[in-house]
Design an enzyme around this catalytic site. Structure first.
Site, PDB file in Angstrom:
ATOM      1  N   ARG A  94      21.266  21.652  29.755  1.00  0.00           N
ATOM      2  CA  ARG A  94      21.665  23.507  29.210  1.00  0.00           C
ATOM      3  C   ARG A  94      21.861  24.020  28.958  1.00  0.00           C
ATOM      4  NH1 ARG A  94      24.654  20.704  33.843  1.00  0.00           N
ATOM      5  NH2 ARG A  94      24.467  19.428  32.332  1.00  0.00           N
ATOM      6  N   THR A  95      22.373  23.739  27.957  1.00  0.00           N
ATOM      7  CA  THR A  95      22.748  24.945  26.854  1.00  0.00           C
ATOM      8  C   THR A  95      21.013  25.172  26.452  1.00  0.00           C
ATOM      9  OG1 THR A  95      24.192  23.865  25.996  1.00  0.00           O
ATOM     10  CG2 THR A  95      23.460  25.093  24.581  1.00  0.00           C
TER      11      THR A  95
ATOM     12  N   LYS B  62      10.866  10.928   9.345  1.00  0.00           N
ATOM     13  CA  LYS B  62      10.212  10.135   7.866  1.00  0.00           C
ATOM     14  C   LYS B  62      11.275  10.920   6.645  1.00  0.00           C
ATOM     15  CE  LYS B  62       5.841  11.718   9.540  1.00  0.00           C
ATOM     16  NZ  LYS B  62       5.076  12.714   9.123  1.00  0.00           N
TER      17      LYS B  62
ATOM     18  N   ARG C 187      21.247  22.160  17.198  1.00  0.00           N
ATOM     19  CA  ARG C 187      22.632  21.621  18.585  1.00  0.00           C
ATOM     20  C   ARG C 187      22.330  20.512  17.331  1.00  0.00           C
ATOM     21  NH1 ARG C 187      23.978  19.660  24.171  1.00  0.00           N
ATOM     22  NH2 ARG C 187      25.723  22.080  23.602  1.00  0.00           N
TER      23      ARG C 187
ATOM     24  N   HIS D 239      31.117  25.006  20.153  1.00  0.00           N
ATOM     25  CA  HIS D 239      29.798  25.360  20.476  1.00  0.00           C
ATOM     26  C   HIS D 239      30.270  27.382  21.229  1.00  0.00           C
ATOM     27  CE1 HIS D 239      27.295  25.320  23.886  1.00  0.00           C
ATOM     28  NE2 HIS D 239      27.516  24.245  24.665  1.00  0.00           N
TER      29      HIS D 239
HETATM   30  C1  NCD Z   1      29.187  20.567  26.839  1.00  0.00           C
HETATM   31  C2  NCD Z   1      28.930  20.762  24.913  1.00  0.00           C
HETATM   32  O1  NCD Z   1      27.852  20.086  25.110  1.00  0.00           O
HETATM   33  O2  NCD Z   1      28.962  20.102  23.936  1.00  0.00           O
HETATM   34  N1  NCD Z   1      28.161  20.825  27.397  1.00  0.00           N
HETATM   35  C3  NCD Z   1      28.047  21.953  26.995  1.00  0.00           C
HETATM   36  O3  NCD Z   1      26.733  22.388  26.291  1.00  0.00           O
HETATM   37  N2  NCD Z   1      26.964  22.367  28.479  1.00  0.00           N
HETATM   38  C4  NCD Z   1      30.257  19.469  27.367  1.00  0.00           C
HETATM   39  C5  NCD Z   1      29.901  18.094  26.814  1.00  0.00           C
HETATM   40  O4  NCD Z   1      29.138  18.010  26.573  1.00  0.00           O
HETATM   41  O5  NCD Z   1      30.821  17.620  27.754  1.00  0.00           O
END
Ligand code: NCD
Length: 321
Positions: free
Chosen positions: A65-66, A95, A116, A145
């Protein structure tokens, strides 16, 4: 430290690491631009605001999603992306390359880096390593987040036309849920919000964080059973228990899926207007039969708003809005 660098209504070139950087004015500015972005995307208007811009998406932890939302947001505005998923498997990281070196490389290719990472604090570390381009935190372990919280706030504002004076129930993994941590910081910027944190004892918010919010004047109540959910809450924010943060599967099994939203559960404990939110993915804590309920926004409004808010944020950070 970038974490405490306030935006002061000037997003250009700034890192986005934490909701701590935002004031209500910054959020209002972002929302104003988000409304415009929504129009562009909804009416399939083409925009080339970000033509000539490239951002790198580097995700050390899985995401659909993100990752997809940032990628689509960039493309909606005529920009381009360099996309790297799981670099620990497929790149020089395997590496033994350090995070700092990776960041230095990708800032030469792009105008911003979205990262991320499974470890808390890594986005800030990346921001320290970057000399020329802003870093956007797309989730750092159990930390924050911020872009998810911003889309959540936008979704709340669209429905209630306010971000204060709300009763909000968070449920699930309060300890490890980074989307909750950021959204709590966002809601603490506004007056008279009442927060209920519904979780098993093992998954309660870090007491240090809890006392920070309380000192700030936020009303927070920790509850453990659905019977303690306040009547007619404005928002329910459900989350999954973050399996990947547990040392043992046994510990996870003990606390998973304690509160499962079904039609019945909604009827018993929710209000007629309660908006049901979830950052997704869900793994059983909301039953599919609830998806068609008008109060459920996790598979519809929240997803769309995620792209609009990221379009606005990218436009502002890259100095094009
Ligand atoms: C969340 C995350 O990655 O923190 N998902 C997201 O980015 N929409 C929530 C999750 O992983 O539970």
């Amino acid at each position: 430290m970038a974490d405490s660098i306030k935006l002061n209504n000037d997003f250009k070139g700034k890192d986005i690491i934490s909701l701590n950087q935002f004031s209500p004015e910054d959020i209002t500015t972002l929302f104003t631009h988000t409304n415009l972005m929504k129009n562009i995307a909804k009416n399939a208007q083409s925009s080339d605001i970000l033509k000539g811009n490239i951002i790198t998406l580097i995700f050390y932890e899985s995401s659909s999603r993100t990752f997809g939302s940032f990628s689509a947001a960039m493309k909606q505005l005529g920009g381009q992306t360099v996309e790297i998923q799981n670099p620990q498997e497929f790149s020089s990281v395997s590496k033994g390359e350090t995070l700092e070196d990776t960041i230095r490389v990708f800032e030469a290719y792009s105008d911003a880096i979205v990262i991320r990472h499974p470890q808390i604090g890594t986005a800030l570390k990346a921001a320290d390593a970057a000399s020329f381009v802003p870093i956007i935190n797309a989730g750092d372990g159990i930390g924050e987040h911020p872009t998810q919280a911003l889309l959540d706030l936008y979704t709340i504002y669209e429905k209630y036309q306010r971000l204060g004076n709300l009763t909000v129930v968070f449920a699930g993994d309060i300890l490890n849920g980074r989307t909750i941590h950021s959204l709590l910081k966002g809601l603490s910027l506004y007056k008279n919000n009442k927060i209920y944190l519904l979780s098993p004892k093992e998954l309660r918010l870090d007491p240090h964080e809890l006392s920070k919010f309380i000192k700030q004047g936020l009303y927070i109540m920790e509850i453990e059973t659905e019977k303690e959910i306040p009547k007619n809450a404005d928002i329910w924010y459900w989350t999954r228990v973050q399996k990947e943060r547990f040392a043992s599967l046994k510990d996870y099994d003990k606390v998973k899926n304690r509160y499962i939203v079904t039609k019945d559960f909604l009827k018993k404990y929710a209000g007629k207007e309660t908006m049901l939110m979830h950052p997704l993915p869900r793994v059983g804590e909301i039953h599919r039969e609830v998806d068609t309920d008008e109060r459920a926004v996790y598979l519809s409004t929240e997803i769309r708003n995620g792209m609009y808010i990221r379009m606005a944020l990218l436009g502002l950070i890259l100095g094009k809005l």
